[in-house]
Design an enzyme around this catalytic site. Structure first.
Site, PDB file in Angstrom:
ATOM      1  N   GLY A 125     -10.103  42.113 -11.609  1.00  0.00           N
ATOM      2  CA  GLY A 125     -10.958  41.396 -10.658  1.00  0.00           C
ATOM      3  C   GLY A 125     -10.485  41.444  -9.214  1.00  0.00           C
ATOM      4  O   GLY A 125      -9.407  41.965  -8.883  1.00  0.00           O
ATOM      5  N   ASP A 126     -11.309  40.844  -8.396  1.00  0.00           N
ATOM      6  CA  ASP A 126     -11.122  40.854  -6.943  1.00  0.00           C
ATOM      7  C   ASP A 126      -9.834  40.157  -6.508  1.00  0.00           C
ATOM      8  O   ASP A 126      -9.033  40.704  -5.746  1.00  0.00           O
ATOM      9  CB  ASP A 126     -12.348  40.120  -6.356  1.00  0.00           C
ATOM     10  CG  ASP A 126     -12.338  40.082  -4.860  1.00  0.00           C
ATOM     11  OD1 ASP A 126     -12.282  41.165  -4.272  1.00  0.00           O
ATOM     12  OD2 ASP A 126     -12.370  38.973  -4.294  1.00  0.00           O
ATOM     13  N   GLY A 292       0.116  26.725   0.122  1.00  0.00           N
ATOM     14  CA  GLY A 292       1.157  27.750   0.242  1.00  0.00           C
ATOM     15  C   GLY A 292       1.207  28.357   1.639  1.00  0.00           C
ATOM     16  O   GLY A 292       2.033  29.222   1.905  1.00  0.00           O
ATOM     17  N   GLU A 327     -14.898  30.818   9.097  1.00  0.00           N
ATOM     18  CA  GLU A 327     -14.795  32.248   8.773  1.00  0.00           C
ATOM     19  C   GLU A 327     -15.880  32.981   9.522  1.00  0.00           C
ATOM     20  O   GLU A 327     -17.000  32.456   9.666  1.00  0.00           O
ATOM     21  CB  GLU A 327     -14.987  32.471   7.264  1.00  0.00           C
ATOM     22  CG  GLU A 327     -13.717  32.249   6.482  1.00  0.00           C
ATOM     23  CD  GLU A 327     -13.851  32.487   4.994  1.00  0.00           C
ATOM     24  OE1 GLU A 327     -12.810  32.651   4.336  1.00  0.00           O
ATOM     25  OE2 GLU A 327     -14.987  32.492   4.472  1.00  0.00           O
ATOM     26  N   HIS A 351      -9.024  22.480  -0.196  1.00  0.00           N
ATOM     27  CA  HIS A 351      -8.096  22.913   0.859  1.00  0.00           C
ATOM     28  C   HIS A 351      -7.971  21.867   1.985  1.00  0.00           C
ATOM     29  O   HIS A 351      -6.864  21.466   2.349  1.00  0.00           O
ATOM     30  CB  HIS A 351      -8.552  24.226   1.494  1.00  0.00           C
ATOM     31  CG  HIS A 351      -8.730  25.357   0.504  1.00  0.00           C
ATOM     32  ND1 HIS A 351      -7.969  25.491  -0.616  1.00  0.00           N
ATOM     33  CD2 HIS A 351      -9.595  26.407   0.501  1.00  0.00           C
ATOM     34  CE1 HIS A 351      -8.338  26.590  -1.268  1.00  0.00           C
ATOM     35  NE2 HIS A 351      -9.327  27.150  -0.618  1.00  0.00           N
ATOM     36  N   LYS A 447     -18.928  29.193   6.894  1.00  0.00           N
ATOM     37  CA  LYS A 447     -18.879  30.654   6.777  1.00  0.00           C
ATOM     38  C   LYS A 447     -19.842  31.241   7.801  1.00  0.00           C
ATOM     39  O   LYS A 447     -20.764  30.559   8.257  1.00  0.00           O
ATOM     40  CB  LYS A 447     -19.288  31.063   5.374  1.00  0.00           C
ATOM     41  CG  LYS A 447     -18.215  30.688   4.352  1.00  0.00           C
ATOM     42  CD  LYS A 447     -18.441  31.347   3.022  1.00  0.00           C
ATOM     43  CE  LYS A 447     -17.307  31.026   2.077  1.00  0.00           C
ATOM     44  NZ  LYS A 447     -16.205  31.993   2.120  1.00  0.00           N
ATOM     45  N   GLN A 488      -3.980  29.404  10.883  1.00  0.00           N
ATOM     46  CA  GLN A 488      -4.248  30.839  10.910  1.00  0.00           C
ATOM     47  C   GLN A 488      -5.430  31.116  11.828  1.00  0.00           C
ATOM     48  O   GLN A 488      -6.242  30.214  12.028  1.00  0.00           O
ATOM     49  CB  GLN A 488      -4.543  31.370   9.499  1.00  0.00           C
ATOM     50  CG  GLN A 488      -5.838  30.797   8.921  1.00  0.00           C
ATOM     51  CD  GLN A 488      -6.098  31.204   7.502  1.00  0.00           C
ATOM     52  OE1 GLN A 488      -5.189  31.396   6.719  1.00  0.00           O
ATOM     53  NE2 GLN A 488      -7.357  31.343   7.144  1.00  0.00           N
ATOM     54  N   TYR A 494       0.947  23.738  19.125  1.00  0.00           N
ATOM     55  CA  TYR A 494       1.051  23.455  20.562  1.00  0.00           C
ATOM     56  C   TYR A 494       0.555  22.060  20.884  1.00  0.00           C
ATOM     57  O   TYR A 494      -0.281  21.500  20.179  1.00  0.00           O
ATOM     58  CB  TYR A 494       0.375  24.520  21.423  1.00  0.00           C
ATOM     59  CG  TYR A 494      -1.065  24.828  21.114  1.00  0.00           C
ATOM     60  CD1 TYR A 494      -1.411  25.753  20.146  1.00  0.00           C
ATOM     61  CD2 TYR A 494      -2.087  24.215  21.841  1.00  0.00           C
ATOM     62  CE1 TYR A 494      -2.739  26.060  19.891  1.00  0.00           C
ATOM     63  CE2 TYR A 494      -3.421  24.525  21.599  1.00  0.00           C
ATOM     64  CZ  TYR A 494      -3.742  25.445  20.613  1.00  0.00           C
ATOM     65  OH  TYR A 494      -5.049  25.741  20.370  1.00  0.00           O
TER      66      TYR A 494
HETATM   67  N1  NDP Z   1     -11.747  36.322  -5.043  1.00  0.00           N
HETATM   68  C1  NDP Z   1     -11.265  35.381  -4.253  1.00  0.00           C
HETATM   69  O1  NDP Z   1     -11.045  35.586  -3.057  1.00  0.00           O
HETATM   70  C2  NDP Z   1     -10.947  34.027  -4.788  1.00  0.00           C
HETATM   71  C3  NDP Z   1     -11.130  33.735  -6.125  1.00  0.00           C
HETATM   72  N2  NDP Z   1     -10.806  32.504  -6.616  1.00  0.00           N
HETATM   73  C4  NDP Z   1     -10.953  32.190  -8.029  1.00  0.00           C
HETATM   74  O2  NDP Z   1     -10.139  33.081  -8.777  1.00  0.00           O
HETATM   75  C5  NDP Z   1     -10.755  33.440  -9.995  1.00  0.00           C
HETATM   76  C6  NDP Z   1     -10.928  34.940 -10.035  1.00  0.00           C
HETATM   77  O3  NDP Z   1     -11.695  35.356  -8.931  1.00  0.00           O
HETATM   78  P1  NDP Z   1     -12.245  36.846  -8.788  1.00  0.00           P
HETATM   79  O4  NDP Z   1     -11.156  37.833  -9.047  1.00  0.00           O
HETATM   80  O5  NDP Z   1     -12.970  36.890  -7.517  1.00  0.00           O
HETATM   81  O6  NDP Z   1     -13.283  36.903  -9.977  1.00  0.00           O
HETATM   82  P2  NDP Z   1     -14.037  38.137 -10.580  1.00  0.00           P
HETATM   83  O7  NDP Z   1     -15.471  37.805 -10.629  1.00  0.00           O
HETATM   84  O8  NDP Z   1     -13.640  39.412  -9.932  1.00  0.00           O
HETATM   85  O9  NDP Z   1     -13.535  38.081 -12.095  1.00  0.00           O
HETATM   86  C7  NDP Z   1     -12.244  38.471 -12.519  1.00  0.00           C
HETATM   87  C8  NDP Z   1     -12.360  39.249 -13.815  1.00  0.00           C
HETATM   88  O10 NDP Z   1     -12.877  38.401 -14.819  1.00  0.00           O
HETATM   89  C9  NDP Z   1     -13.746  39.138 -15.678  1.00  0.00           C
HETATM   90  N3  NDP Z   1     -15.071  38.500 -15.655  1.00  0.00           N
HETATM   91  C10 NDP Z   1     -15.915  38.366 -14.607  1.00  0.00           C
HETATM   92  N4  NDP Z   1     -17.011  37.710 -14.973  1.00  0.00           N
HETATM   93  C11 NDP Z   1     -16.876  37.415 -16.264  1.00  0.00           C
HETATM   94  C12 NDP Z   1     -17.672  36.718 -17.192  1.00  0.00           C
HETATM   95  N5  NDP Z   1     -18.842  36.196 -16.857  1.00  0.00           N
HETATM   96  N6  NDP Z   1     -17.211  36.574 -18.451  1.00  0.00           N
HETATM   97  C13 NDP Z   1     -16.033  37.081 -18.786  1.00  0.00           C
HETATM   98  N7  NDP Z   1     -15.234  37.750 -17.940  1.00  0.00           N
HETATM   99  C14 NDP Z   1     -15.638  37.906 -16.698  1.00  0.00           C
HETATM  100  C15 NDP Z   1     -13.823  40.539 -15.121  1.00  0.00           C
HETATM  101  O11 NDP Z   1     -12.895  41.349 -15.847  1.00  0.00           O
HETATM  102  P3  NDP Z   1     -13.296  42.211 -17.119  1.00  0.00           P
HETATM  103  O12 NDP Z   1     -14.755  42.454 -17.088  1.00  0.00           O
HETATM  104  O13 NDP Z   1     -12.485  43.440 -16.971  1.00  0.00           O
HETATM  105  O14 NDP Z   1     -12.869  41.369 -18.252  1.00  0.00           O
HETATM  106  C16 NDP Z   1     -13.339  40.409 -13.716  1.00  0.00           C
HETATM  107  O15 NDP Z   1     -12.696  41.577 -13.255  1.00  0.00           O
HETATM  108  C17 NDP Z   1     -12.056  32.666 -10.030  1.00  0.00           C
HETATM  109  O16 NDP Z   1     -11.827  31.455 -10.685  1.00  0.00           O
HETATM  110  C18 NDP Z   1     -12.347  32.411  -8.562  1.00  0.00           C
HETATM  111  O17 NDP Z   1     -13.153  31.284  -8.372  1.00  0.00           O
HETATM  112  C19 NDP Z   1     -10.256  31.545  -5.819  1.00  0.00           C
HETATM  113  C20 NDP Z   1     -10.054  31.762  -4.494  1.00  0.00           C
HETATM  114  C21 NDP Z   1     -10.412  33.011  -3.855  1.00  0.00           C
HETATM  115  O1  LIG Z   2     -10.488  29.472  -1.611  1.00  0.00           O
HETATM  116  C1  LIG Z   2     -11.121  30.127  -0.827  1.00  0.00           C
HETATM  117  O2  LIG Z   2     -10.499  30.535   0.295  1.00  0.00           O
HETATM  118  C2  LIG Z   2     -11.006  31.629   1.038  1.00  0.00           C
HETATM  119  C3  LIG Z   2     -10.320  31.561   2.396  1.00  0.00           C
HETATM  120  O3  LIG Z   2      -8.949  31.717   2.221  1.00  0.00           O
HETATM  121  P1  LIG Z   2      -8.056  32.258   3.406  1.00  0.00           P
HETATM  122  O4  LIG Z   2      -6.677  32.175   2.894  1.00  0.00           O
HETATM  123  O5  LIG Z   2      -8.509  33.669   3.682  1.00  0.00           O
HETATM  124  O6  LIG Z   2      -8.312  31.388   4.571  1.00  0.00           O
HETATM  125  C4  LIG Z   2     -12.493  31.576   1.186  1.00  0.00           C
HETATM  126  O7  LIG Z   2     -12.956  32.774   1.795  1.00  0.00           O
HETATM  127  C5  LIG Z   2     -13.119  31.449  -0.176  1.00  0.00           C
HETATM  128  O8  LIG Z   2     -14.515  31.268  -0.042  1.00  0.00           O
HETATM  129  C6  LIG Z   2     -12.552  30.273  -0.932  1.00  0.00           C
HETATM  130  O9  LIG Z   2     -12.980  30.325  -2.280  1.00  0.00           O
END
Ligand code: NDP
Ligand SMILES: O=C1O[C@H](COP(=O)(O)O)[C@@H](O)[C@H](O)[C@H]1O
Length: 602
Positions: A125-126, A292, A327, A351, A447, A488, A494
């Site tokens: 995932g992302d 963090g 953002e 946050h 945003k 950030q 300041y």
């Molecule tokens: N991305 C971000 O910037 C941030 C994310 N988060 C939180 O972190 C967590 C992960 O985020 P992120 O990586 O963006 O999420 P993704 O949507 O990219 O999901 C992560 C992985 O989970 C699996 N997945 C996605 N959807 C489903 C589904 N419906 N059912 C089962 N598996 C699924 C997929 O892997 P596969 O298909 O290979 O199993 C995917 O690569 C979430 O809880 C998100 O809210 C928090 C802060 C910031």
């Molecule tokens: O948790 C989240 O944070 C990001 C912003 O994080 P930053 O460290 O880049 O300031 C935000 O974009 C996202 O929507 C939210 O889920």
């Protein structure tokens, strides 16, 4: 005729200490300041802390805390936890006497070896790609990972180890200030990364993972960290499977849970109950990555280690506090997730509220995690539940600027056309306690605004009977002191002060006493995920959210969120790239406040 006064003799100031290291050294530390190795720094830091709290020559083994693995419903085992006990909030100690050591130093000579396996669940995932793997690499590069560690990616996507490594390698980079051996370090790191494909609700697949982990762990004490980087609807499946099929049998097992922790008080409580079926509270690390961030962590240092601030930190001197997040991009790519949460749940309830709690808490008894979290929860429980009149919501709409068309929120294909989800919110919160009674804590988060920024602004009261009143004109607010903590980008602290413009007349201006991090510190600031991952590995819970904090946070926001949704309150539209809805200014004006981030020079 011009009169010149004799110049003051220049008296050179003593050189500033430019290294963090110098600050953490005990007077007696046998550490060479010239030693540039990271490990030496960590060792020195350990000694420093141990010199404060222990007298055993620097080889303190953490007090044993029981690991609380649940083998099956109701049967708990309590194997030894070789976690680090953090001394009074500092990062000092080691897992076991020989584990936390530099790869260069070779094996230690005492005790049974232990190992840490970090499994990133949702590795395809992302978040995993963007933040987690790069943070793990940064820790490795800096020498902060233990000698024996293994990283596993787990997800449904089919991938080989080599493919995972290719995926991960695309996101790794070294610190700008430390490029030495970067490629070689990446190679070494990638060799420690493996992948296992499986379903999130299949115990059998986690048994397979367990077998692979065991192969790497060998006969060492096994410590396991799971990072749930997956959508929240599958958290519990994974926790159940890891707990029943892949938790450590002789070390600790910890789980990092990503937000969102529910959508409201009820769903959050249900999630906590679900997690606690399989884990004890001290195995759960609820991450809020804002905790963090360097300047958020520094808040307590600023306040509690500087006499000039703490006495001013109350309603007596502070007029209002503003916590601002913006953002300059929309929900691109995350509209699906965002639409069912919105900015209040995404940013404010966690946050920004955590920042308020840290900012406003009373002095904790110590820097121990529980002492700090106790004080934070008291703040949250003293806060007035948010009412709809104290909130403004907005949603960005499309806008064309310089020939470029920026999409509106509902132009995102994953967002319903009639979505009322707020992408902007401003809110006035109050803490009903003796210190903060009547002081507005204003939050603003949005945003697709004109800038990317996160900051805390503390506006102080007017100077009573100000002798220089005449120099300020009618707008006394402009003349009050303001402390700005820019979280950030381009970290800075300041203080805006009034100053005499040099010359023969008496003219004043606003100037900044400025601690600009880039100018003051040469070291690149670590990403929040690095700090938090390291803390989780070390068993340091100070920067993670305890369940009662979470409950208190949801209690503040849930009635408002329900009302907004039940009444289908329409957000005020604002153009992509603007400063957000004008309603935010009316809200501030209601409490006699002006947002501090207005104008070009702020
Ligand atoms: N991305 C971000 O910037 C941030 C994310 N988060 C939180 O972190 C967590 C992960 O985020 P992120 O990586 O963006 O999420 P993704 O949507 O990219 O999901 C992560 C992985 O989970 C699996 N997945 C996605 N959807 C489903 C589904 N419906 N059912 C089962 N598996 C699924 C997929 O892997 P596969 O298909 O290979 O199993 C995917 O690569 C979430 O809880 C998100 O809210 C928090 C802060 C910031
Ligand atoms: O948790 C989240 O944070 C990001 C912003 O994080 P930053 O460290 O880049 O300031 C935000 O974009 C996202 O929507 C939210 O889920």
């Amino acid at each position: 005729m011009a009169v010149s006064f004799p110049k003051c003799p220049s008296s050179p100031l003593p050189p500033l200490q430019t290294s963090n290291r110098a600050c953490s050294l005990p007077l007696s530390a046998p550490f060479q300041v010239g030693d540039s190795s990271k490990w030496a720094l960590l060792e020195a830091t350990k000694r420093c802390h141990l010199s404060v709290s222990a007298t055993n020559g620097g080889s303190a083994v953490a007090p044993v805390e029981p690991s609380k693995k649940v083998q099956d419903s109701g049967t708990k085992t309590t194997p030894t936890d070789h976690s680090t006990k953090v001394e009074n909030g500092f990062r000092p100690t080691v897992f076991s006497s020989n584990e936390f050591q530099d790869l260069k130093t070779g094996p230690d000579d005492s005790g049974r070896e232990s190992t840490v396996s970090i499994t990133v669940v949702g590795a395809s995932g992302d978040l995993a790609k963007k933040k987690i793997f790069p943070a793990l690499f940064a820790l490795y590069y800096e020498g902060f990972l233990p000698k024996h560690f293994t990283i596993f990616g787990y997800a449904r996507s089919k991938m080989t180890d080599v493919e995972l490594r290719e995926m991960v390698s695309r996101t790794l980079n070294c610190r700008i200030d430390q490029r030495e051996n970067c490629d070689a370090k990446m190679e070494e790191f990638l060799k420690r990364c493996f992948y296992h494909s499986g379903q999130y609700d299949s115990e059998a697949h986690f048994v397979e993972l367990d077998k692979k982990l065991k192969q790497h762990e060998g006969s060492r004490i096994s410590n396991r960290l799971y990072y749930l980087s997956i959508p929240p609807n599958i958290f519990l499946d994974v926790v159940k499977c890891t707990s029943l099929a892949a938790s450590s049998e002789n070390g600790w097992t910890r789980v990092i849970v990503e937000k969102p922790f529910g959508r409201d008080a009820e769903s959050s409580a249900a999630l906590t109950r679900g997690l606690k079926q399989y884990l004890h509270e001290d195995q759960i690390f609820r991450i809020d990555h804002y905790l963090g961030k360097e300047l958020v962590e520094n808040l307590s240092v600023l306040r509690f280690s500087n006499l000039v601030f703490e006495p001013l930190w109350s309603r007596q001197y502070i007029r209002n506090v503003q916590i601002i997040f913006s953002e300059d991009f929309g929900t691109e790519g995350r509209g699906g997730y965002f639409d069912s949460y919105g900015i209040i749940r995404d940013i404010m309830q966690n946050h920004l509220l955590q920042i308020v709690a840290l900012f406003a808490m009373e002095t904790p008894t110590s820097l121990e995690a529980e002492d700090i979290r106790n004080e934070k929860v008291k703040v949250l429980r003293s806060m007035k539940t948010l009412e709809i009149d104290d909130v403004v919501i907005g949603q960005y709409k499309s806008h064309t600027r310089g020939g470029v068309a920026y999409p509106g929120y509902t132009d995102d294909k994953t967002v319903p056309n009639d979505s009322l989800t707020p992408t902007f919110a401003a809110a006035a919160l109050f803490i009903n306690n003796a210190r903060w009674d009547g002081v507005p804590f204003l939050m603003k988060a949005g945003k697709a605004l004109h800038t990317k920024r996160a900051e805390i602004r503390v506006q102080f009261r007017h100077v009573p009977g100000n002798l220089y009143k005449k120099c300020f004109g009618t707008d006394l607010d402009r003349a009050t002191n303001e402390l700005v903590i820019r979280v950030q980008p381009d970290e800075a602290i300041y203080l805006k002060i009034n100053n005499k413009i040099p010359g023969l007349g008496m003219r004043l201006d606003r100037s900044n006493l400025n601690l600009h991090y880039a100018a003051r510190y040469s070291k690149e600031i670590p990403c929040a995920y690095e700090r938090l991952l390291l803390d989780a590995i070390e068993g340091e819970r100070r920067l993670f959210i305890r369940s009662d904090e979470l409950d208190a946070a949801w209690a503040l926001f849930t009635p408002l969120l329900k009302e907004l949704e039940e009444k289908r309150i329409a957000p005020e539209l604002y153009p992509y790239g603007s400063r957000g809805p004008v309603g935010a200014h009316y809200l501030a004006a209601k409490y006699n406040v002006r947002w501090g981030d207005l104008g070009a020079e702020h």
